[in-house]
Motif scaffolding. Structure first.
Motif, PDB file in Angstrom:
ATOM      1  N   VAL A   1      26.614  34.782   7.524  1.00 48.00           N
ATOM      2  CA  VAL A   1      27.226  35.523   8.624  1.00 48.00           C
ATOM      3  C   VAL A   1      26.244  35.750   9.757  1.00 48.00           C
ATOM      4  CG1 VAL A   1      28.359  37.680   9.266  1.00 48.00           C
ATOM      5  CG2 VAL A   1      28.862  36.624   7.056  1.00 48.00           C
ATOM      6  N   LEU A   2      25.036  36.143   9.428  1.00 47.17           N
ATOM      7  CA  LEU A   2      24.088  36.570  10.465  1.00 47.17           C
ATOM      8  C   LEU A   2      23.180  35.453  10.968  1.00 47.17           C
ATOM      9  CD1 LEU A   2      22.922  40.017   9.028  1.00 47.17           C
ATOM     10  CD2 LEU A   2      24.709  39.553  10.714  1.00 47.17           C
ATOM     11  N   GLU A   3      23.036  34.377  10.229  1.00 47.99           N
ATOM     12  CA  GLU A   3      22.070  33.353  10.621  1.00 47.99           C
ATOM     13  C   GLU A   3      22.344  32.766  12.007  1.00 47.99           C
ATOM     14  OE1 GLU A   3      19.527  29.865   8.432  1.00 47.99           O
ATOM     15  OE2 GLU A   3      21.468  30.463   7.620  1.00 47.99           O
ATOM     16  N   PRO A   4      23.609  32.515  12.427  1.00 42.21           N
ATOM     17  CA  PRO A   4      23.810  32.009  13.788  1.00 42.21           C
ATOM     18  C   PRO A   4      23.311  32.963  14.865  1.00 42.21           C
ATOM     19  CG  PRO A   4      25.773  31.650  12.460  1.00 42.21           C
ATOM     20  CD  PRO A   4      24.864  32.534  11.660  1.00 42.21           C
ATOM     21  N   PHE A   5      23.466  34.274  14.635  1.00 39.75           N
ATOM     22  CA  PHE A   5      23.017  35.248  15.636  1.00 39.75           C
ATOM     23  C   PHE A   5      21.496  35.385  15.636  1.00 39.75           C
ATOM     24  CE2 PHE A   5      27.232  36.509  14.083  1.00 39.75           C
ATOM     25  CZ  PHE A   5      27.950  36.479  15.267  1.00 39.75           C
ATOM     26  N   VAL A   6      20.901  35.346  14.447  1.00 44.75           N
ATOM     27  CA  VAL A   6      19.452  35.447  14.357  1.00 44.75           C
ATOM     28  C   VAL A   6      18.787  34.216  14.962  1.00 44.75           C
ATOM     29  CG1 VAL A   6      17.513  35.647  12.778  1.00 44.75           C
ATOM     30  CG2 VAL A   6      19.591  36.947  12.344  1.00 44.75           C
ATOM     31  N   ARG A   7      19.386  33.062  14.753  1.00 45.21           N
ATOM     32  CA  ARG A   7      18.841  31.841  15.335  1.00 45.21           C
ATOM     33  C   ARG A   7      18.817  31.933  16.864  1.00 45.21           C
ATOM     34  NH1 ARG A   7      18.059  26.470  14.202  1.00 45.21           N
ATOM     35  NH2 ARG A   7      18.485  25.033  15.926  1.00 45.21           N
ATOM     36  N   ASP A   8      19.858  32.523  17.409  1.00 47.82           N
ATOM     37  CA  ASP A   8      19.918  32.641  18.863  1.00 47.82           C
ATOM     38  C   ASP A   8      18.854  33.583  19.402  1.00 47.82           C
ATOM     39  OD1 ASP A   8      21.679  32.191  21.426  1.00 47.82           O
ATOM     40  OD2 ASP A   8      21.306  34.352  21.332  1.00 47.82           O
ATOM     41  N   VAL A   9      18.562  34.658  18.663  1.00 48.25           N
ATOM     42  CA  VAL A   9      17.564  35.603  19.144  1.00 48.25           C
ATOM     43  C   VAL A   9      16.161  35.044  19.023  1.00 48.25           C
ATOM     44  CG1 VAL A   9      17.103  36.866  17.008  1.00 48.25           C
ATOM     45  CG2 VAL A   9      17.014  38.073  19.175  1.00 48.25           C
ATOM     46  N   VAL A  10      15.942  34.105  18.100  1.00 49.67           N
ATOM     47  CA  VAL A  10      14.622  33.502  17.942  1.00 49.67           C
ATOM     48  C   VAL A  10      14.378  32.446  19.006  1.00 49.67           C
ATOM     49  CG1 VAL A  10      13.212  32.048  16.437  1.00 49.67           C
ATOM     50  CG2 VAL A  10      14.420  34.010  15.495  1.00 49.67           C
ATOM     51  N   LEU A  11      15.376  31.631  19.273  1.00 49.57           N
ATOM     52  CA  LEU A  11      15.218  30.551  20.240  1.00 49.57           C
ATOM     53  C   LEU A  11      15.362  31.079  21.662  1.00 49.57           C
ATOM     54  CD1 LEU A  11      17.305  27.761  18.486  1.00 49.57           C
ATOM     55  CD2 LEU A  11      14.853  28.215  18.318  1.00 49.57           C
ATOM     56  N   GLY A  12      14.955  30.236  22.615  1.00 50.50           N
ATOM     57  CA  GLY A  12      15.113  30.610  24.010  1.00 50.50           C
ATOM     58  C   GLY A  12      16.568  30.695  24.399  1.00 50.50           C
ATOM     59  N   LYS A  13      16.828  31.509  25.418  1.00 54.20           N
ATOM     60  CA  LYS A  13      18.199  31.701  25.864  1.00 54.20           C
ATOM     61  C   LYS A  13      18.734  30.429  26.498  1.00 54.20           C
ATOM     62  CE  LYS A  13      21.030  34.930  28.542  1.00 54.20           C
ATOM     63  NZ  LYS A  13      21.004  36.081  29.478  1.00 54.20           N
ATOM     64  N   VAL A  14      19.997  30.165  26.266  1.00 52.06           N
ATOM     65  CA  VAL A  14      20.611  28.961  26.801  1.00 52.06           C
ATOM     66  C   VAL A  14      20.671  29.054  28.316  1.00 52.06           C
ATOM     67  CG1 VAL A  14      22.712  27.571  26.873  1.00 52.06           C
ATOM     68  CG2 VAL A  14      21.969  28.602  24.736  1.00 52.06           C
ATOM     69  N   ASN A  15      20.251  27.980  28.968  1.00 47.06           N
ATOM     70  CA  ASN A  15      20.301  27.906  30.432  1.00 47.06           C
ATOM     71  C   ASN A  15      20.671  26.479  30.795  1.00 47.06           C
ATOM     72  OD1 ASN A  15      20.075  28.191  33.150  1.00 47.06           O
ATOM     73  ND2 ASN A  15      17.938  28.811  33.162  1.00 47.06           N
ATOM     74  N   ASP A  16      21.950  26.272  31.047  1.00 46.06           N
ATOM     75  CA  ASP A  16      22.435  24.919  31.314  1.00 46.06           C
ATOM     76  C   ASP A  16      21.851  24.343  32.588  1.00 46.06           C
ATOM     77  OD1 ASP A  16      23.961  25.045  29.046  1.00 46.06           O
ATOM     78  OD2 ASP A  16      25.710  25.836  30.090  1.00 46.06           O
ATOM     79  N   SER A  17      21.432  25.211  33.518  1.00 46.09           N
ATOM     80  CA  SER A  17      20.897  24.708  34.783  1.00 46.09           C
ATOM     81  C   SER A  17      19.564  24.014  34.612  1.00 46.09           C
ATOM     82  CB  SER A  17      20.740  25.859  35.791  1.00 46.09           C
ATOM     83  OG  SER A  17      19.814  26.820  35.301  1.00 46.09           O
ATOM     84  N   GLU A  18      18.881  24.266  33.484  1.00 42.48           N
ATOM     85  CA  GLU A  18      17.578  23.646  33.283  1.00 42.48           C
ATOM     86  C   GLU A  18      17.696  22.233  32.723  1.00 42.48           C
ATOM     87  OE1 GLU A  18      15.111  26.064  30.886  1.00 42.48           O
ATOM     88  OE2 GLU A  18      14.827  27.589  32.412  1.00 42.48           O
ATOM     89  N   SER A  19      18.890  21.818  32.349  1.00 39.62           N
ATOM     90  CA  SER A  19      19.042  20.474  31.802  1.00 39.62           C
ATOM     91  C   SER A  19      18.765  19.456  32.891  1.00 39.62           C
ATOM     92  CB  SER A  19      20.467  20.289  31.268  1.00 39.62           C
ATOM     93  OG  SER A  19      20.718  21.219  30.246  1.00 39.62           O
TER      94      SER A  19
END
Length: 1348
Positions: free
Chosen positions: A943-961
């Protein structure tokens, strides 16, 4: 004199042209008698003066005899009639020395005959007297001078010019001396009419009377030679020069004093000086005898008319050289205040109002000149070419103005001055002492921006201007950060908050200019300046991602650098230069910027650098150290590309050369440490790339079978047998080899048979033997631990050398632990039956515990500007801690709770780049949690692993692609929307996911840091899922959840708070409470639960009821907040930040916490139904530690909710109630609402105490502390007391009158203990009521104000 002889107006010998004269009268020059038959002028030597040639030509043509008048003397017609004759000054009779002949030889022979005849008629006494006079006048060395003159004359006579037949040229006919004498005495007067009088500036003097014939070529100076006196050092004196002034300088200065030991004599002057430069020396009695050897002084003042205003006469006259002196001397008829003469006062500095210049001035080297010294420096230094001639040096405005001059020499010099100023400003910025530049403190970056802009603008100029401008840009970029660059930082952006100068550069102009220098105009620039271009480009490439991208995209820039500094250099041609390894360093830095840039550089330059790998240093045409450096940096370039999975095919295409390099690095004793380190890191990188061939670009560029066939691990094992164990450089080599062996064993677990059992057994025995007691491997580990403990316990501020050593030693220990883990068989989950080899586990655990609380982690955030970059070294320490957590998980004595305590605390120390390790640790934490409250069939990890993964990794920023061209479709497919920093411990997953290898700049803001990485984690990371619930419509996690994920918001909330509770309890159990969630973080987390009902998008999650009313959720929130209540027996750690700062992590900088609190209060008013926990969370922001806006919102805008909140003082979430009571409220609007709260609105329990305290403190002065609570407002106190007495009930009046708090005691007195004011306090209050309020109110309160 006869005036009729001069019918025309004559000035000197220049005749005015008549209005009717024809042009032919002033046309081409006539052919003179002295012209040559060819028509060209005869060759004349330039040593003869123009005056001598003109005199000879005039005598030859008869001008000397035809001129019958001397130059006229101008007089003023305003002082006398035009017809009044002007008497010429008495002239001395011309002596024999004034006879002028056309031939100098004839002239000398005639003088010689006369002198010999005169000496023959003199007696011995007269001859001795003449000798004495000559010696007195010319000094004792005159005989030597005359002897040298005679020798030179004899030599000239011998070697002089002859005719073709050998005869000398004939002498011209002699001049009639008597006629010339008569002509000089008959001078006409030249009247000056009022219309012709000059009223402007004094004009230049007229040309000499004996000028050259118009139209002829100026003759050379034949008889003039430059001779130097033979002087001794003691005869030469150097005197201090004077500041510029129109005042006439004295002929000689006083001799130096005996104390002045630095002077050097320039010779002894033996002549005679007149008493006044304005008077003629009176003839001495023997003037006739010495007329041939004495000098005649011309009396210039005697030519002035008698009626003209005299200058310099008497003591009242103006000082010579002043503006008034010049006016009287040259412009006697103009008034003193004539505006046409203002230029004299301005230039000479005679204005009494002009003070010393207040702007700092600089010399031609950019050194500051003190104001006291500026007016004393001599003009010979070239420091007076500006508007203020009396002050030496140039102000910044002068320098910037002259840097745009049209004269190239001026611009070149001024750019040199700007470079020197920039050098001093950089030192001032670093805190160093720079004399006389204190006025520029705090303005360094502003001036740097102006200076570098001036230099960049002129970078394309030709010659010295462009070179000097390049030096300015270098000083403002490379030179400014020379200390930072000298640190050798790798893998971190150097951008700073103050570094606006580099960001302000127009790279669109500057970088193409550098490209032109290195391609089109290569021969126009010296090699040293092109090296500066390379250094500037390197500095720009390290600034930030934008500048690095500009460097790569500039056409022909990198290709020009590689061609000039790497491909073209050789030693066979004259003037060539060796290859510069810094060019490879530039490519490495750019490759670390991003995967896209690395791919471009790999395609462009990977083959070019192979040339440095084909020849070993011992056989290279370059010096062995240089060849080794070029080889090591080329290997580092391929290592950097390998971290992205790029260019791994080089291992196959250049297999022979790579094999020779590896053999040389591992076996040759002459191989440098840098070369060995470069080879081992490349071997580790390529080995990791081969574990999963699909992670490389393109796939299968390198395979595991090739790695096995090359046998790099075997060569490295042999190297361990020869490697000594002493010295930090050897320790690093040990660590690098352990890292390669660990990567080899990890790959064998994936690609080997039975998990690499055979490969593991092959190296087990040699590794185990090296780690036995007192063996070399064990010695290295023990020495590294000793060095780490010593450095971490140092009391001195940590230095760059120290932090670099800590990082290096941490790498050695990390690779040793990693090798231990790699040798554990893959099928074993827990601790193995026996350790693969011996490690000092206890010492490593103690080191990890000390690192947890060591202040080294605060160096980068709270240290100096230089220490802010130490974060790139802390990565190595955090990577070592992550490996230790994996090690401790497999120790036999490790319990589940102890490992969880280690994991919950040490995970807060992981740095960006450790994301893979953090996710692995969190996964093991979630699997180790109790399962009492887990949903049916759903574990906490799922349940929590998707949310924890997001807090560990950098925030999504589509403009940087970044989208590349069509040829890079493979790379484009690997571009991730998140920024991923490459880890220090590579893995196949990291090779495919890495987007950059550059650590974020220390000056980056919170938003940029969050987009870069979620590490380091905050202490409330266990509640991170609540952030996604509040923004479920925008959350990237909810957009990418797997199809089988169907948990409700209640499930997420339960698991999140259970996760937070477990982590806090475990940390407190092992005395690690400072790493647990604190009070304000828990309060905000609970607020988020209630705010789920505010704007929640129900389509994102499923919910059948309000989450905060769920009994399990309510119990979990109560349990989380319980330790922070005032009456709790537990004493948790105080919060490190207030609610506003904590909320910034969740809300960002664009949404203030006040807006969040406004919605929170409004939601309570709408749906709470007096929920006690909801009401409790309303109170923290209304303490006196927060802004007045929160209290206005609560007390003034929502008075209706006061009756619904029933919170007792011991239930308040606070460690001390003083934060709600002090300082005393002073806002009138809030005070009015507090009065209503206790009189009308029925505030209860704790809220009633708060309102009562502030009302009583505004009535009774004894409850206030003047220095903290401000001055007592007696008028307000009177009004408040009257309102309480008139409107309140008896209980309220009693409480206000009897209320008392003893400030400074332990804690706050709560009702009923706070209603115990003693007799002295009541007596003072009674006196004040009688005096200020009135007898009526004193009588009404008499019973309460009396003794208890």
């Amino acid at each position: 004199m006869n005036e009729s002889k001069s019918p025309e107006t004559i000035i000197g010998s220049v005749f005015e042209r008549k209005p009717g004269a024809s042009k032919k009268d002033f046309g081409a020059p006539r052919t003179t008698a002295g012209a040559t038959p060819t028509g060209f002028p005869s060759v004349q030597h330039r040593s003869k003066s123009a005056f001598s040639r003109n005199r000879e030509d005039s005598l030859r043509k008869g001008v000397g005899s035809s001129r019958s008048q001397a130059p006229p003397v101008p007089v003023s017609s305003a002082q006398r009639p035009l017809s009044a004759p002007l008497q010429a000054p008495p002239a001395q009779a011309p002596s024999s020395s004034s006879v002028m002949e056309s031939d100098p030889e004839f002239f000398r022979e005639q003088i010689s005959r006369e002198n010999e005849a005169r000496i023959a008629g003199m007696t011995e006494d007269e001859i001795e007297d003449e000798k004495r006079q000559i010696l007195e006048r010319f000094g004792s060395r005159i005989s030597g001078v005359l002897e040298r003159a005679r020798k030179n004359r004899t030599k000239k006579d011998t070697d002089g010019p002859r005719r073709a037949n050998g005869a000398s040229a004939p002498h011209p006919p002699p001049v009639d001396i008597e006629a010339a004498k008569q002509a000089l005495q008959n001078l006409p007067e030249v009247p000056i009419s009022p219309e012709e009088r000059t009223t402007g500036r004094a004009q230049s003097p007229p040309p000499p009377a004996l000028a050259s014939v118009p139209g002829t070529r100026p003759s050379s100076r034949q008889s003039r030679r430059l001779r130097f006196a033979e002087l001794e050092p003691q005869d030469v004196y150097v005197y201090e020069s004077h500041p510029p002034s129109p005042k006439r300088s004295a002929l000689a200065l006083l001799p130096p004093t005996a104390d002045d030991k630095d002077v050097v004599s320039l010779g002894t002057w033996s002549g005679r000086m007149s008493t006044s430069p304005m008077n003629v020396d009176e003839p001495t009695p023997n003037a006739e005898d010495s007329s041939a050897s004495k000098a005649v002084d011309v009396d210039m003042a005697s030519s002035e008319p008698q009626a003209t205003e005299r200058v310099g006469d008497g003591e009242d006259g103006p000082e010579e050289g002043t503006a008034e002196y010049i006016r009287r001397r040259y412009f006697p008829d103009l008034p003193a205040n004539d505006p046409n003469l203002a230029w004299m006062s301005q230039s000479n500095g005679d204005s009494p109002d002009r003070g010393p210049s207040t702007s700092l001035r600089f010399d031609l080297h950019g050194n500051p000149i003190p104001a006291a010294l500026s007016s004393q420096l001599p003009t010979s230094l070239g420091l007076h070419h500006h508007a203020e001639g009396s002050n030496a040096g140039y102000t910044l405005d002068d320098i910037f103005l002259l840097s745009r001059s049209t004269v190239p020499a001026q611009r070149t010099i001024m750019f040199g001055v700007l470079a020197g100023i920039a050098r001093h400003l950089s030192k001032l910025k670093e805190g160093k002492v720079v004399p006389h530049m204190d006025e520029f403190k705090g303005k360094e970056e502003e001036l740097r921006k102006r200076i570098v802009a001036a230099g960049a603008e002129a970078i394309n100029e030709k010659g010295g201007v462009g070179l000097s401008a390049l030096q300015v840009v270098w000083e403002c970029t490379v030179g400014w950060d020379r200390d930072l660059i000298a640190m050798g930082l790798e893998g971190i952006w150097l951008e700073s908050v103050d570094g606006v100068a580099i960001r302000s550069l127009s790279l669109e102009f500057l970088l193409p200019s550098f490209a032109d220098m290195l391609n089109q105009n290569l021969g126009a620039y010296p090699h040293e300046f092109l090296v500066q271009v390379l250094e500037i480009v390197q500095r720009l490439a390290l600034e930030n991602k934008r500048t690095a991208k500009e460097v790569v995209e500039t056409d022909r820039l990198l290709s020009g650098i590689v061609r000039y500094f790497l491909l073209a250099p050789h030693f066979q041609s004259e003037g060539s230069h060796p290859p510069n390894p810094d060019a490879i360093t530039l490519l490495i830095s750019l490759s670390k910027t991003s995967r896209q840039i690395a791919h471009k550089l790999a395609r462009a330059f990977s083959d070019d650098l192979l040339r440095f790998l084909t020849i070993l240093p011992e056989s290279s045409p370059f010096p062995a150290p240089l060849a080794a450096t070029l080889m090591a940096r080329s290997l580092n370039f391929y290592t950097t590309l390998g971290t992205y999975g790029l260019c791994t095919n080089v291992a196959s295409t250049a297999m022979v050369h790579i094999s020779r390099v590896g053999e040389y690095a591992t076996s040759s004793p002459s191989a440098s440490g840098a070369l060995r380190a470069a080879w081992t890191r490349l071997a580790e990188t390529w080995t990791t790339c081969a574990v999963d061939p699909h992670a490389t670009t393109p796939p299968h560029d390198i395979t595991w079978s090739r790695i096995s066939a090359w046998g790099w691990h075997t060569d490295l094992l042999k190297q361990l047998d020869r490697l000594p164990a002493d010295g930090q450089s050897h320790w690093a080599t040990w660590g690098d080899i352990w890292g390669v062996l660990a990567a080899w064993l990890e790959g064998c677990k994936v690609n080997g048979v039975r998990g690499g059992e055979k490969e593991r057994n092959d190296i087990l025995q040699p590794i185990k033997a090296s780690f036995e007691q007192s063996s070399r491997g064990s010695t290295v580990v023990s020495s590294v631990l000793d060095a780490l403990v010593s450095d971490l316990q140092s009391d001195h501020p940590i230095s760059h050398t120290q932090i670099k050593a800590i990082a290096s030693n941490a790498d050695v220990l990390r690779n040793a632990v990693r090798l231990w883990l790699a040798m554990v068989p893959p099928h074993i989950e827990g601790s193995p039956e026996s350790p693969p080899f011996d490690l000092p586990i206890d010492r490593i655990s103690a080191l990890a515990a000390s690192l947890l609380s060591n202040p080294i982690w605060e160096v980068a955030s709270k240290g100096s500007s230089e220490q802010a970059y130490f974060a790139v070294y802390l990565r190595h320490v955090s990577a070592m801690l992550s490996q230790y957590l994996f090690l401790s998980r497999r120790l036999p004595a490790m319990t589940r709770e102890l490992w969880l305590a280690q994991a919950f605390s040490l995970i807060l120390r992981l740095m960006p780049g450790d994301e893979d390790a953090a996710l692995k640790i969190i996964g093991e934490i979630l699997r180790a949690l109790p399962t009492e409250i887990e949903p049916q069939g759903k574990g906490a990890a799922a349940v929590l692993e998707p949310f924890v993964r997001d807090v560990v990794l950098g925030k999504v920023n589509d403009s940087e692609s970044e989208v590349e061209d069509e040829e890079e479709t493979n790379v484009e497919q690997q571009v991730k929307p998140r920024t991923r920093l490459g880890p220090l411990v590579l893995s196949p997953a990291s090779i495919a996911a890495t987007t950059t290898n550059m650590f974020i700049s220390p000056s980056a803001g919170p938003k940029s840091r969050r987009h870069f990485s979620g590490l380091p984690l905050n202490r409330d990371w266990t509640l991170s899922a609540m952030d996604h619930l509040l923004h479920s419509g925008e959350s990237p996690v909810f957009k990418q959840l797997p199809p089988n994920w169907d948990s409700s918001e209640v499930d997420i909330t339960r698991l999140s708070f259970n996760f937070a509770l477990i982590s806090r309890d475990i940390l407190n159990r092992f005395k690690l409470g400072s790493y647990a969630i604190d009070r304000n973080e828990a309060i905000l987390g609970c607020m988020k639960v209630f705010m789920l009902e505010h704007g929640l998008e129900k389509e994102s999650v499923t919910s059948t009821e309000e989450v905060f009313r769920d009994k399990t959720v309510e119990a979990l929130m109560e349990g989380l907040l319980e330790p922070y209540r005032l009456g709790s027996p537990n004493k948790p750690e105080p919060p490190t930040a207030d609610l506003e700062k904590v909320a910034t992590r969740f809300l960002g900088t664009g949404t203030p916490f006040y807006q969040f609190y406004t919605d929170f209060v409004g939601l309570y008013d709408a749906i709470s139904f007096s929920h006690p926990l909801f009401g409790l969370l309303l109170l923290p922001p209304i303490s006196m530690q927060y802004a007045i806006d929160y209290r206005k919102l609560f007390w003034c805008d929502y008075p209706q909710i006061l009756k619904t909140i029933s919170i007792y003082p011991n239930q308040v979430l606070s460690s001390n109630l003083e934060e709600y009571l002090y300082p005393v409220e002073a806002e009138p609007q809030v005070i009015g609402s507090l009065l209503s709260a206790i009189v009308k609105n029925g505030a209860k329990e704790f809220l009633h105490l708060v309102a009562l305290h502030h009302i009583a403190a505004n009535i009774w002065n004894d409850l206030r502390e003047e220095g903290v609570d401000g001055n007592f407002n007696e008028e307000r106190g009177v009004k408040l007391l009257k309102a309480v007495v008139d409107q309140g009930d008896n209980e309220t009046v009693y409480q206000v009158v009897k209320y008392w708090q003893c400030r400074g005691r332990d804690g706050i007195q709560v009702p009923p203990d706070c209603f115990n004011a003693d007799e002295s306090v009541l007596a003072m209050r009674k006196d004040w009521v009688e005096r200020a309020v009135g007898i009526e109110y004193a009588e009404r309160l008499g019973g309460l104000l009396s003794a208890n």
